[in-house]
Write an enzyme that holds these catalytic residues in place. Structure first.
Site, short mmCIF file in Angstrom:
data_model
loop_
_atom_site.label_atom_id
_atom_site.label_comp_id
_atom_site.label_asym_id
_atom_site.label_seq_id
_atom_site.Cartn_x
_atom_site.Cartn_y
_atom_site.Cartn_z
N PRO A 43 0.83 -1.21 0.00
CA PRO A 43 0.00 0.00 0.00
C PRO A 43 0.86 1.25 0.00
CG PRO A 43 -0.59 -1.48 1.83
CD PRO A 43 0.63 -2.04 1.19
N GLU A 44 2.06 1.14 0.63
CA GLU A 44 2.97 2.29 0.62
C GLU A 44 4.35 1.78 0.29
OE1 GLU A 44 3.14 4.97 4.09
OE2 GLU A 44 1.12 4.16 4.49
N PRO A 222 44.47 -35.30 19.66
CA PRO A 222 43.88 -36.39 20.44
C PRO A 222 42.41 -36.69 20.15
CG PRO A 222 44.18 -34.43 21.79
CD PRO A 222 44.71 -34.09 20.45
N ASP A 245 44.69 -44.59 11.05
CA ASP A 245 44.45 -45.71 11.96
C ASP A 245 43.35 -45.36 12.95
OD1 ASP A 245 45.95 -44.20 13.90
OD2 ASP A 245 47.73 -44.89 12.81
N LYS A 267 45.42 -50.88 13.87
CA LYS A 267 46.30 -50.62 15.00
C LYS A 267 45.57 -50.42 16.31
CE LYS A 267 50.77 -49.16 13.62
NZ LYS A 267 51.80 -48.18 13.82
N GLY A 298 47.02 -40.17 15.06
CA GLY A 298 46.50 -39.56 16.28
C GLY A 298 47.61 -38.81 17.00
N ILE A 303 55.48 -38.79 18.66
CA ILE A 303 55.39 -39.27 20.04
C ILE A 303 54.62 -40.59 20.03
CG2 ILE A 303 54.46 -38.80 22.34
CD1 ILE A 303 55.19 -35.92 21.95
N THR A 328 49.85 -33.73 21.19
CA THR A 328 49.94 -35.10 21.66
C THR A 328 48.90 -35.36 22.75
OG1 THR A 328 51.48 -36.80 22.41
CG2 THR A 328 51.69 -34.63 23.44
N ALA A 329 48.54 -36.62 22.90
CA ALA A 329 47.48 -36.97 23.87
C ALA A 329 47.77 -36.36 25.24
CB ALA A 329 47.35 -38.48 23.97
N MET A 380 49.29 -45.99 26.33
CA MET A 380 49.08 -47.42 26.10
C MET A 380 49.27 -48.23 27.38
SD MET A 380 51.08 -47.69 22.45
CE MET A 380 52.33 -46.47 22.77
#
Ligand code: SAH
Length: 459
Positions: A43-44, A222, A245, A267, A298, A303, A328-329, A380
């Site tokens: 309308p406008e 990690p 892996d 692995k 990983g 390492i 590294t982890a 590990m």
């Protein structure tokens, strides 16, 4: 995925915008950029919009017949009832409709756009948070050079020539990637297309003589993909084949180039899918086929990652390689578990060892490990945990020395089991932590309780 992103051709198509204010004006601008023939009904209508060239305006309330012949409709009026009516009528006629700020009434949503024509990036939050999508766009805006689209035009010009000259698709892609990410690209971005083309023609000649593969030995960290390095990510997106892996987390693997070949080499403990020598040979063979081989590991490749052995073979065979360190982890896991590895009051040294059992024993320098004020991180080590704890106690560490097992650190499955050298083996037997697990021994483990407050990610 709630919406399928597509790019729609609107050249010379009639598109309707219902509404005459600032929002309508913005949408009209986007449609005009896409070459659409824009009709605005309201309308406008704001003067700035009404007088804009290429727009046909109708001063009226919206009526159903305004949809006749329209390819696409955007409802941008301030009146919700009108917007709803537009949405219902358009959907009844299968005309794609967007209602500004009202995802429930939309059959399509408008992304935030990063325009480097002909390159386009569209961002969407699926209607959940347009602000977030725009913030993401702003981030990338600063990373992508303004002239980036010129690269696409340059590439298009040479595409046929490259196709006839380089028939092998892998070599062709490598040539393009070297072109679009190297000195030639720099020239194009600087506006020197002619200079770029001269350089490019030289490269094209050279492709006949070279077909070198290479190997990227990359640490993937990690688990949390946010812990990748920029270099890791860049090479992950460049590789033709990835050899990985089980330590490489799924979300990280998903960030490798989609069409890269994936080779799993296993692995897990006692499940060496491919013996190390065969992995070394595989890397050599793939590189000799001219491929860019991503050896994704990983943590950090150097390492407890046997990265040294892998590059030794590559070096012997004269295959180019680069090594990209990863978190590294020990460092990733310790941060996410709230255990600082060194601390003025608790540990002046930190030692990383492997607790891998060989013939039922662990070949470690126990006297060097069982020292006061030292953190021991055991990779590990879960399987040999009872032996590990017993030996450390035998060699002089107090039985109440704090110790923790961190399961799947930095991932959503992270869990921390804390105890002491005396109690940890039983805790492990009861709780059965899921691999991979890291063992941390030393006074620093107690700091975790204090620090938990500050670490929202702690499991
Ligand atoms: N190169 C890797 C280590 C490979 S040895 C690195 O730098 O991290 C594999 C061992 O690393 C596992 O048995 C486990 O002890 C440890 N590890 C790796 N990722 C881990 C994680 N997300 N959480 C806990 N331990 C992890």
């Amino acid at each position: 995925m709630d919406f399928l992103p597509i790019f729609l051709s609107l050249k010379d198509k009639h598109c309707l915008i219902v509404g005459g204010g600032a929002v309508a004006a913005r949408k009209a601008g986007v449609l005009l950029d896409a070459g659409a023939r824009v009709h605005v009904v309201a309308p406008e209508i704001e003067p700035a919009l009404a007088t804009r060239s290429g727009i046909e305006t109708v001063i009226s309330r919206f009526e159903a017949h305004h949809l006749d012949g329209m390819t696409l409709v955007i409802a941008a009026s301030s009146d919700r009832a009108t917007n709803r009516q537009v949405s219902e009528l358009a959907r009844a006629r299968n005309i794609p409709v967007n209602v500004v700020d009202d995802p429930a009434l939309c059959s399509f949503i408008m992304p935030a756009i990063l325009d480097r024509s002909p390159l386009m990036v569209a961002f969407s939050s699926g209607g959940t948070s347009p602000v977030l999508a725009r913030m993401l766009r702003a981030k990338l805006e600063t990373l992508i050079p303004h002239n980036y689209g010129r690269l696409a035009i340059f590439a298009e010009r040479l595409r046929e020539q490259v196709k006839t000259h380089v028939s092998d698709p892998v070599q062709r892609r490598i040539l393009w990637e070297d072109t679009l990410d190297g000195v030639v690209a720099e020239k194009v971005l600087a506006g020197d297309e002619d200079g770029a083309e001269t350089l490019f023609q030289q490269m094209l000649e050279d492709t006949d003589s070279v077909s070198h593969g290479e190997v990227y030995l990359v640490g993937a960290g990690p688990g949390d993909p946010d812990l990748l390095t920029f270099r890791a990510l860049r090479l992950m997106q460049k590789a033709d084949v990835v050899v990985y892996d089980n330590l490489v987390s799924k979300p990280i693997l998903e960030m490798v180039r989609r069409d890269a070949q994936r080779i799993y080499v296993g692995k897990k403990r006692d499940d060496h899918t491919l013996p190390q020598e065969q992995i070394n040979d595989l890397l050599v063979r793939l590189a000799k086929e001219g491929k860019r081989v991503l050896r994704l590991k990983g943590g950090d490749p150097f390492i407890f990652g046997r990265g040294g052995e892998e590059i030794e073979t590559l070096a012997q065979e004269g295959i180019p390689f680069q090594v990209v360190p990863g978190i590294t982890a020990a460092s990733g896991v310790a941060s996410y578990a709230g255990i600082p590895l060194t601390h003025r009051d608790h540990a002046q040294s930190c030692i990383f060892v492997t607790g891998h059992l060989k013939d039922g024993s662990m070949d470690l320098d126990w006297d060097a490990l069982a020292r006061p004020k030292q953190t021991i991180v055991v990779y590990m080590g879960l399987h040999g945990l009872p032996l590990l704890c017993a030996r450390l106690i035998e060699h002089g560490l107090p039985a109440n020395t704090p110790a923790a097992i961190v399961q799947q650190g930095t991932t959503p499955q992270q869990r921390v089991f804390s105890g002491t050298l005396a109690s940890l083996p039983q805790i492990a037997a009861d709780e059965k932590p899921q691999a991979p697990t890291l063992i941390i021994v030393g006074g620093v483990v107690t700091l975790r309780e204090k620090l938990t407050w500050f670490y929202p990610q702690i499991g």
